[in-house]
Structures are given as C-alpha cells and as structure tokens.
Design a protein around this motif. Structure first.
Motif, PDB file in Angstrom:
ATOM      1  N   THR A   1      -9.878  -3.099  -4.162  1.00 45.18           N
ATOM      2  CA  THR A   1     -10.328  -3.427  -5.507  1.00 45.18           C
ATOM      3  C   THR A   1      -9.206  -3.158  -6.495  1.00 45.18           C
ATOM      4  O   THR A   1      -8.202  -2.511  -6.164  1.00 45.18           O
ATOM      5  CB  THR A   1     -11.558  -2.590  -5.882  1.00 45.18           C
ATOM      6  N   ALA A   2      -9.364  -3.630  -7.720  1.00 39.85           N
ATOM      7  CA  ALA A   2      -8.337  -3.418  -8.741  1.00 39.85           C
ATOM      8  C   ALA A   2      -8.113  -1.927  -8.990  1.00 39.85           C
ATOM      9  O   ALA A   2      -6.975  -1.475  -9.174  1.00 39.85           O
ATOM     10  CB  ALA A   2      -8.739  -4.125 -10.036  1.00 39.85           C
ATOM     11  N   ILE A   3      -9.198  -1.156  -8.981  1.00 41.18           N
ATOM     12  CA  ILE A   3      -9.070   0.295  -9.194  1.00 41.18           C
ATOM     13  C   ILE A   3      -8.321   0.931  -8.033  1.00 41.18           C
ATOM     14  O   ILE A   3      -7.455   1.798  -8.224  1.00 41.18           O
ATOM     15  CB  ILE A   3     -10.470   0.931  -9.365  1.00 41.18           C
ATOM     16  N   GLU A   4      -8.642   0.495  -6.807  1.00 44.69           N
ATOM     17  CA  GLU A   4      -7.956   1.054  -5.635  1.00 44.69           C
ATOM     18  C   GLU A   4      -6.479   0.693  -5.640  1.00 44.69           C
ATOM     19  O   GLU A   4      -5.630   1.518  -5.266  1.00 44.69           O
ATOM     20  CB  GLU A   4      -8.627   0.549  -4.355  1.00 44.69           C
TER      21      GLU A   4
ATOM     22  N   SER B   1      -4.620   0.246  -8.265  1.00 43.28           N
ATOM     23  CA  SER B   1      -3.995   1.105  -9.260  1.00 43.28           C
ATOM     24  C   SER B   1      -3.793   2.514  -8.712  1.00 43.28           C
ATOM     25  O   SER B   1      -2.726   3.119  -8.898  1.00 43.28           O
ATOM     26  CB  SER B   1      -4.858   1.149 -10.532  1.00 43.28           C
ATOM     27  N   GLU B   2      -4.816   3.035  -8.024  1.00 39.08           N
ATOM     28  CA  GLU B   2      -4.707   4.384  -7.460  1.00 39.08           C
ATOM     29  C   GLU B   2      -3.627   4.427  -6.385  1.00 39.08           C
ATOM     30  O   GLU B   2      -2.823   5.377  -6.342  1.00 39.08           O
ATOM     31  CB  GLU B   2      -6.045   4.817  -6.878  1.00 39.08           C
ATOM     32  N   ARG B   3      -3.609   3.418  -5.513  1.00 38.31           N
ATOM     33  CA  ARG B   3      -2.581   3.382  -4.463  1.00 38.31           C
ATOM     34  C   ARG B   3      -1.181   3.370  -5.054  1.00 38.31           C
ATOM     35  O   ARG B   3      -0.291   4.126  -4.624  1.00 38.31           O
ATOM     36  CB  ARG B   3      -2.789   2.138  -3.602  1.00 38.31           C
TER      37      ARG B   3
ATOM     38  N   THR C   1      -0.227   4.406  -7.949  1.00 36.49           N
ATOM     39  CA  THR C   1       0.046   5.695  -8.598  1.00 36.49           C
ATOM     40  C   THR C   1       0.459   6.730  -7.566  1.00 36.49           C
ATOM     41  O   THR C   1       1.380   7.535  -7.798  1.00 36.49           O
ATOM     42  CB  THR C   1      -1.198   6.179  -9.359  1.00 36.49           C
TER      43      THR C   1
ATOM     44  N   LYS D   1      -6.320  10.122   1.111  1.00 33.61           N
ATOM     45  CA  LYS D   1      -6.009   8.859   0.435  1.00 33.61           C
ATOM     46  C   LYS D   1      -4.832   8.144   1.103  1.00 33.61           C
ATOM     47  O   LYS D   1      -4.793   6.910   1.163  1.00 33.61           O
ATOM     48  CB  LYS D   1      -5.726   9.113  -1.041  1.00 33.61           C
TER      49      LYS D   1
ATOM     50  N   TYR E   1      -5.495   4.348   2.441  1.00 34.00           N
ATOM     51  CA  TYR E   1      -4.740   3.203   1.949  1.00 34.00           C
ATOM     52  C   TYR E   1      -3.642   2.769   2.924  1.00 34.00           C
ATOM     53  O   TYR E   1      -2.920   1.806   2.657  1.00 34.00           O
ATOM     54  CB  TYR E   1      -4.114   3.517   0.584  1.00 34.00           C
TER      55      TYR E   1
END
Length: 583
Positions: free
Chosen positions: A536-539, A541-543, A545, A574, A578
């Motif tokens: 997802t877009a949030i994932e 971004s987290e990846r 980061t 995480k 990922y």
C-alpha cells in the motif's frame, strides 16, 4: 589425556579467551588476538550490530510454531538424545530458521534453572545480532557447527555457559531450517559434545528429506526417475534446484543459470515435451520436458538434456538487450521466422517485458532502411486513423499494442483494419497481448505466427547487460557506471514492472549520482525490497523510510531503530515483512 591435564587445558583456554575478549572490548586489534578466526569474526559482527557486551537483552516472539515440520522431524532425534544424555548435566534445544527456540529439553534440572535466568526458553531469539556470539546465532552466520565456550561469548551474561550448535540443513534446498544446540556450564564442557550435536543435526536433516511436502516430494521423485532412466544430464527446477553430475559437466555455470531461468519460464507455458534450445554460444541442447503437477498446478519442471547434433554459430548482430536468456532467444527466432515471410506476428507476455522492442529490433536488423510505428489497438478499434507516410517500396512494421484490451464493440472494426493494413505488399503487422489473457478469435485468426516474450525476472543472465545499456541510454554524455553493490541489489529484485521499472530505478539513481559509480544507496527504496506482494502507499512510505534510516546508520540496525523511534525487534520484523535486503 588424563583428567588432570584435560582440566588444565580447559582452564588455560578459558583464561586465554577471557584475556582476548577484554582486549577486544577495550578496542584491541582482533588480528593479534589468540582466538580462532571464527570467534574473532563473530565478535566483530556483534560489535558492528550494536550488541552491548555488558547489558543482556533477548527478544521474545509469541508466534513460534512448535508443531512445525521441523519440530516434527526433530522430535525422534531429541527424544533419543534426551535418553542417551539422561545423566549428563546439559540442556538440548531446537530453534527455527530465525534463531528462535521452539523446544528445550533438560537432562539436568540444575542446568535448566540456570539457563532460565538468561531466557534460554521457547519463543526467545538468539540471533547473533541480538545477543552476540553464541551457539545458535553464530551457526546461522557461519553455516557450520560452532562451539562457544565461556568467554568466547560476546555478552558477559552468557560467559558461564558452553554451547555446541549445528545447522539443520534441508538436504534439497541447502537452506538452514534451524539449529540443534546443547548447552551446559562451561566447567563441564567436553569437545565430544561438538561431534554428537553435529551428527544429531544430520539425522534431523535426513528426517526432513523423508518428510518432504507434497510439492517438493513430487519434484524430487520426478528427478530421481529421470536420473535413473537416463544416462543424460538432468536438471530439476521448482522450489529448489537439483542437477546430476552429468548436468554439472555438460553445462557451465552461466549456462546453468540460463537453464534455471528457462525452466521456471517453462512452468508457466505449455511448450511441447521435446524442444531444442539454442544457447548464446551457438550450442544447441535437446530437451525432454516433464512438468511436475501438484493439486492440478505445475509446481516444477524436469529437463533431460543432451547436445543436439547440429551447432549454430553465434549471432554477430545481437545487441545487449537481445541477451543470453534462452526464452528471449526463442522469441527472437520465432519473430525472425515471421518477418522472413512477412507473416503477421502475435507477441504475448507481461507489460514492459519488451514485446514491441523485440519486434522492432528484429525488423530493423532484417530491413535496415525500413520503418516501424507503434499504435494502441484500442485507438484503431475506436475509429482512430493512422497515416503511414513512407516512400513506396519501403518495408513497414506496424505494431498494435494491447489487442487483448480492445472492448467487444471494436473487435470487428479492428479485424477489418488489420486485414486492410496487412494487404499491402511491404507492410507487416505485429501485435502485443498480455500472457494468459484471452484474445478474441476473430483477431487471433489473422496472425500466422506467435512468440512469448519472457518477463525480466526470467532473464537474470541478461540483467547486467540491460543495466549497462539503459545507463548509457539515460546518460549518454556522462561517464557513469553501476557499482557491484548496486548491481547485487538490482539482481535480487523481482522487477514486477519489468524493463520500464528497471529504467525508472536507474533514472532515479542517476538523479542521485549524476557522475561516477552508482551505489546501493543511490537506488530507490523499493529496489531493496523483495516482497512479492503489492504494498500500500503507507507501506511504501514506511519501507522507504526504513531503508533511508539504515543507509544513514551505515547498516547499523541499532542506530537505525533508535532513529526511527522503534525497538530493534520491531525493526527486524519490518525488515522481514518488506523483504528489505542488506548489501
């Protein structure tokens, strides 16, 4: 050796390790330490991972599988060891592939109580990056049996113990499925335990072979049948890769890589059972293909290989993008056959795999003065008009893109347009369609030839040349190259977006590094992720980061976790979720 001499030897070793450990922690040079290279290397890794030598902290996981296939296969061996060592003050432990204890059996309550103080219990992880040098985590790092006695441990809380660990290997894949460990107090250490643990771990590995899952068992049995019935080279590819000695002699390492890619490609196709494959060297292999089915799905391929009688000289006109991939070469040959007689050609494959590029390049090789054009099939089907403004007698290739995406109302109009355009004596029609998607038979009937273009993930042998070509294409006036660490990251990525995604990744890297050598840090974050699912877009971004934090911390996970404001165990989870790879 007498008991007294043995005791003196153990005491001397214990003192030597204690002195070396103190020197190392004080910043001493490990090359001068009187300890084995394996221990010194583990200490350096532990320090680099940020392990605190004086503060003990072990991570607990609640999601361990105590009834896993590994646990089931290990149980008879653990029971035998427990019986054989009933009077020995040791504890026997089994871990999973993430260094987490899934079972512990105490042959001595006294030793068990002491081990409880350091949380040597089911659910706790003993990765080297978490607790330093030990008989579990260090086995994963070295892939070999390890004994860690007393001060050879990095963390001082483990110094009272001695432990011998050995990897439990899957005989087919070669992967470490877990570790068998025997722990005791250091003053009770006996080197014979090392051999005992190594042999017992081998017994568990043999049990794994006997307890293969249906998928791998079916592949293994098909491989054995082919090997037994034939005196030829045999290669089996599925979740694992097997090849007999004749295949090792027949194929060079690069050719083995090409055949592995081609076998995985064949799993998705319905090619004939007998085929001839031309390798980049011009050598031809005759293949007898057997697909292995489990539950109705193709889960593996077994290839029986032999040199064909004929030999084809290497092509002298191949550009890098044509590459060495066997499936790509087959698609090129089928395209050439169509172009040689001017027949219409249907190219199937994933978007971005290079279907139109393949047709255009093969056409320009045959007709250096010819022209080609690419147009969306839906544009023509919707009533769009094109003008082919070329001199009379000039060979022309018209590539219709995505004919499988044309809606029903436009099928008749598209078929009529194809008939009209291909009626010209100098015009050839090629079309692209997604693999596996149906194309209306009124359209497919107009194509005389077909070729399937492999996705980029099946072209690992071609990837270095593709990267070089795309780098030159994107920065023609710069002296830029992709360095070895970046190349390893690019090679590990599955490239679901195929060549356009690879081009975008290199373009992003060139923005970061306009000149000089591109490193792994210059690549976009998704290149460091091998997870097959769409994030997802949030994932995403987290990846990205997390990748940036690791880069800023020079790979130190402790500092990266602190910068992200999360625990180290959360960071590890995480990283695995990922599929973030280290370089």
């Amino acid at each position: 050796m007498s008991d007294q001499r043995w005791a003196e030897s153990v005491d001397h070793q214990r003192l030597r390790f204690a002195a070396a450990r103190a020197e190392f922690l004080d910043g001493g040079d490990t090359t001068a330490l009187a300890v084995p290279d394996l221990v010194a290397a583990s200490w350096r890794r532990s320090a680099s991972a940020g392990v605190d030598a004086t503060r003990y902290r072990v991570t607990y996981h609640s999601d361990i599988d105590v009834d896993s296939r590994l646990a089931r296969c290990a149980r008879p061996v653990l029971e035998r060891l427990t019986r054989d060592m009933a009077d020995v003050p040791v504890s026997i432990a089994l871990t999973d592939s993430r260094a987490r204890i899934i079972e512990r059996r105490d042959c001595s309550n006294a030793v068990g109580r002491v081990l409880d103080r350091v949380d040597f219990n089911p659910g706790f992880s003993f990765e080297e990056g978490g607790v330093g040098t030990n008989g579990v985590g260090t086995v994963f790092e070295t892939r070999q049996p390890v004994s860690v006695v007393g001060a050879a441990h990095f963390n001082e809380s483990l110094i009272p113990f001695a432990c011998a660990g050995a990897p439990v290997l899957d005989p087919l894949t070669g992967r470490i499925e877990g570790v068998l460990d025997v722990s005791l107090l250091s003053e009770s250490w006996n080197p014979l335990i090392h051999a005992l643990v190594r042999n017992a771990a081998g017994d568990i590995g043999r049990n794994l072979l006997l307890d293969r899952g249906h998928t791998q068992q079916a592949l293994f049995e098909a491989y054995l049948r082919a090997d037994a019935r034939s005196a030829q080279a045999v290669l089996a590819v599925g979740d694992t890769v097997m090849l007999n000695r004749r295949a090792q002699h027949l194929l060079s390492a690069p050719e083995q890589a090409i055949l592995r890619d081609h076998a995985r490609y064949l799993m998705s196709r319905h090619e004939p059972s007998i085929d001839v494959l031309t390798l980049p060297s011009g050598r031809q292999l005759r293949m007898r293909i057997t697909r292995v089915h489990t539950g109705g799905d193709v889960t593996g391929v077994v290839l029986v290989l032999a040199d064909a009688a004929a030999r084809v000289e290497p092509r002298d006109d191949a550009l890098p993008i044509d590459g060495r991939c066997a499936a790509w070469q087959q698609a090129s040959e089928r395209t050439d056959r169509a172009l040689a007689v001017g027949g219409n050609l249907l190219l199937t494959g994933e978007a971005g795999a290079g279907r139109a590029t393949l047709a255009a390049r093969r056409f320009r090789r045959r007709h250096p003065d010819g022209r080609h054009a690419i147009v969306d099939a839906a544009f023509l089907a919707g009533g769009g008009r094109i003008t082919l403004d070329v001199p009379a007698g000039t060979p022309m290739l018209l590539i219709l893109r995505d004919i499988d995406a044309v809606p029903e109302p436009g099928i008749t109009r598209l078929a009529a347009m194809i008939r009209t355009l291909s009626a010209g004596p100098d015009t050839t029609i090629a079309a692209t369609a997604a693999a596996g998607r149906p194309v209306d038979p009124r359209v497919t009937a107009l194509f005389d030839y077909g070729a399937d273009v492999p996705a980029l993930r099946f072209r690992s042998a071609d990837l270095p040349d593709l990267i070089v070509e795309l780098t030159a294409e994107l920065s023609p006036s710069r002296r830029t190259r992709v360095g070895p660490t970046a190349m390893r990251v690019l090679a590990a990525h599955p490239w679901p977006g195929n060549i356009p995604q690879l081009r975008d990744a290199i373009a992003d890297a060139l923005d970061q590094r306009p000149a000089g050598e591109i490193t792994a840090d210059d690549l976009p974050g998704y290149c460091r992720s091998t997870t097959p699912r769409r994030l997802t877009a949030i994932e995403v971004s987290e990846r990205d980061t997390i990748v940036a934090a690791l880069d800023n911390a020079a790979g130190n996970r402790v500092r990266a976790a602190a910068a992200l404001g999360i625990s180290r165990s959360s960071l590890y989870r995480k990283l695995k979720a990922y599929g973030i790879t280290d370089v």
